[in-house]
Design a protein around this motif. Sequence first.
Motif, PDB file in Angstrom:
ATOM      1  N   PRO A 142      33.386 -14.648  16.387  1.00 37.30           N
ATOM      2  CA  PRO A 142      33.012 -13.555  17.270  1.00 37.30           C
ATOM      3  C   PRO A 142      32.069 -14.258  18.449  1.00 37.30           C
ATOM      4  O   PRO A 142      31.518 -15.194  18.050  1.00 37.30           O
ATOM      5  N   PHE A 191      17.484 -13.458  30.061  1.00 35.48           N
ATOM      6  CA  PHE A 191      17.006 -14.110  28.708  1.00 35.48           C
ATOM      7  C   PHE A 191      17.440 -15.483  28.610  1.00 35.48           C
ATOM      8  O   PHE A 191      16.863 -16.376  28.095  1.00 35.48           O
ATOM      9  N   GLY A 229      25.018 -16.410  21.179  1.00 36.45           N
ATOM     10  CA  GLY A 229      23.593 -16.078  21.271  1.00 36.45           C
ATOM     11  C   GLY A 229      22.744 -16.521  20.101  1.00 36.45           C
ATOM     12  O   GLY A 229      21.588 -17.052  20.401  1.00 36.45           O
ATOM     13  N   VAL A 230      23.489 -17.077  18.956  1.00 34.73           N
ATOM     14  CA  VAL A 230      22.727 -17.619  18.016  1.00 34.73           C
ATOM     15  C   VAL A 230      22.447 -19.115  18.406  1.00 34.73           C
ATOM     16  O   VAL A 230      21.318 -19.568  18.444  1.00 34.73           O
ATOM     17  N   GLN A 237      29.234 -13.479  19.623  1.00 31.70           N
ATOM     18  CA  GLN A 237      27.602 -13.574  19.433  1.00 31.70           C
ATOM     19  C   GLN A 237      27.283 -14.877  18.819  1.00 31.70           C
ATOM     20  O   GLN A 237      26.160 -15.286  18.891  1.00 31.70           O
ATOM     21  N   LEU A 238      28.250 -15.735  18.528  1.00 30.34           N
ATOM     22  CA  LEU A 238      27.747 -17.213  18.175  1.00 30.34           C
ATOM     23  C   LEU A 238      27.018 -17.704  19.270  1.00 30.34           C
ATOM     24  O   LEU A 238      25.922 -18.521  18.887  1.00 30.34           O
ATOM     25  N   ARG A 261      21.892 -19.945  21.380  1.00 29.32           N
ATOM     26  CA  ARG A 261      20.651 -19.993  22.387  1.00 29.32           C
ATOM     27  C   ARG A 261      19.554 -20.228  21.624  1.00 29.32           C
ATOM     28  O   ARG A 261      18.474 -20.668  22.051  1.00 29.32           O
ATOM     29  N   GLY A 262      19.319 -19.263  20.667  1.00 28.28           N
ATOM     30  CA  GLY A 262      18.176 -19.152  19.725  1.00 28.28           C
ATOM     31  C   GLY A 262      17.814 -20.496  19.079  1.00 28.28           C
ATOM     32  O   GLY A 262      16.750 -20.842  18.891  1.00 28.28           O
ATOM     33  N   LEU A 263      18.859 -21.069  18.637  1.00 23.05           N
ATOM     34  CA  LEU A 263      18.586 -22.248  17.993  1.00 23.05           C
ATOM     35  C   LEU A 263      18.224 -23.381  18.736  1.00 23.05           C
ATOM     36  O   LEU A 263      17.144 -24.244  18.514  1.00 23.05           O
TER      37      LEU A 263
END
Lengths: 415, 368
Positions: free
Chosen positions: A361, A321, A366-367, A363-364, A369-371
């Motif tokens: 966390p 991904f 990951g955010v 997962q930041l 990446r999406g942005l």
Amino acid sequence: MSAADRARDALSRLVDASATERVLISTAALVLSVLIGAVLVLVAGRMTTCTAGEAVYYFGTGFCYDPVVVFDRLFLGALGDPLSGSWSPNGQFAVTLRETTLLIFTGLSVALAFRAGIFNIGTQGQMVVGALATALGVLWASSLVSGAVGTVVLIPFGLLVGAVFGGLYGAVPGLLKAYADANEVITTIMLNFIATGVALYLVSGAFKDPNSAANQTVPLPEFAQFPALLFGARQDFSIVALGFGLLAVAALYYVLEHTAFGYDVRTSGVQPEAAEYGGVDAKRTVVASLSLSGALGGIAGAMYVMMVLGTFQTGIPAYGFDGITVSILAGNNPLGVGVAALLFGVLKSGTTVVQFATDVPPQLVGVLRGLIILFVAMPEFFRLLARGLPGTGSKPEAVATDGGTAGDRGGETDE
Amino acid sequence: MSDAPADGADADADIAAGNDESGSFFDRYTTRALVAGATVAAVVALLLAGLLFPDSLAGTLADALTSENTLAAALRLSVPIAFAALGGIFAEKSGVINIGLEGLLIISAFSAIYVADLTGGVWVGFAGGVVASTLLAALFAVVTIGFRADQIIAGLAVWLIALGLAPFASQVIYGSPNTPTVATSPSITVPVLADLPFFGALFSASPSVYLLFAAVAGSWYVFERTAFGRWIRASGENPKALDTAGVSVTRVRYAAVLISGVLAGMGGAALSLDLGQFTGNGPTMVNGKGFIAIVAYLFGNYNPVGAFLSTMLFAGLDAVQTVLQLQGIGIPRQLIRITPFVIVIVVLALVGRTRLPEAAGEHYETEE
């Protein structure tokens, strides 16, 4: 002038006009994502609790998380703190290069398919299949050879096995798209789930390492893994693997820009009708480019097994991904993939540093990446933004126009 | 597209007529009918075999199929998928391919639990989930309609943002990607009807199941009987004609994408609130339901009822699989778990590309 020539002309103009602008947009997308990430860190810092001593203060308000520290750790930490004077090749920088190496392959995998106009979201699954095949194939072959000869024989063998099985798994959505007209976005996503499920079944049953509690295969002998040269062995990074990665970047660039197959791929991606009119066999191009894309994903899996883990274990990280992000950020250009992979290598490796140094966390990332994907997808937004800024109003247009004529990007204009 | 859109209420006939020129539509239609027919035939054969040989594998399967629990489980499993599929129909019929449904489900599943935990009200939580999903859909709409972003890439971004954001928020607020449990709403039981064999499951279900029935009927009504439904179809099939008729394509598309956010939000909220918890490890509790929803509405040919029925087919298989797993039938658990994904691929391979709305995926520039 034949249709093919005309298509080639249109294509090169399109690539030229947008290359510089693409770099600008990718940079702007990155900066904007980091800024939004900083806001997110601040907001999250308001929503959690901490003692007054731990809090940082901005604008007279206390926050539990400090975005400056987060991004300092994320970027400088990932580079092994080059500014602190205690940089060593055995530090975090080796981890960054390890992640970069894997992302080069998954990024190239996505980029190749993209250039053919195919959205391969299945790199992750192709990587899982390649990794499992490599782990089992090399394990079997490692009983036949040993020592330094073993390393020289087994590493190319392992990469080949990964490429073949990843390629076959990539051919499945290719065949489905070419001959059954099945949407590759859906089929590749489904094939990801299937690859993970079947791998779990095989590795928890028939191929399970009896001496391990984890769902993994029997570990490969040391000589069947990438040797650690120059960099410390503890970071599971091998400069040899990175060498293969850079070679793949150059090779794919050459294939796409200077071979007949690459020409077929690119025209199919930009102008499928013109491509067919110009004599490109569309079905074969779809199957071939998805197979090759899958092979690159499979090599990423082989690298992961032979360089990082030394075995196949379920729960392979989401390199596939991330490869989508890398490719989109790179404008699907193989050379750009090299740069974008380094950037994402920093982000991935920095995640663990952030995890150690702060309570934010992980997962930041990951955010982020999406942005980044979101912003890269909307060039129009940045054009408007640039137009709105006083003084810089004409800049993007000027750059775009320049991009069409100036030869400042060497290899880009040779078409 | 040869014929004018936005003229008839009879969608099926209209679309069939508009597509006859390709010739292959009829083949695909036959394939679809074939798949449906084969499914029914297989089920009937299985039930007969089960009746004749109750002790065989067929007998066990037939038992599982006719059990009221299976229908109840299938209904429960289809709620998030069917809601998302309805949302996908609205967006795609208007010309915006919303591949971010998965992300909308994730964000609403988390937000619903968070708000319910905060306020103590299940329905307040439900509303919270819907609002969160609608906001994310609004962002998607601005990006794709306002800024002409590639719809597939932007949809992917929506998925990835939600996939990161929901566990991130859960970690910040609860210290774990999984939330604590909240109270669930009791199921609603219709007296007498609930005692019916098998079909009783239809009348003793969670409120979200009834909400789904209402949403399917409502969506069907909007598309078949209202001017707005015709505008949506025209916006996807022939935006220029809609523009000429004086209706703003941009507005219709914004509305359709927002509706897809509301519907997917209902699905995500129902998913987590039915269990009383959001789990955010790996692919989160949504685990591909948004993507299965896309296949469901493609297979259902953009018809709300068709999408619901194909969802029931997927969910029914999932439910039977769960029953088989519990009974310890000799197929390994990990392999049973991937059956829905395999079936999706087989269905896609047989049905092939369903005809997309003519202008789906394309930006529409108003000529001023």
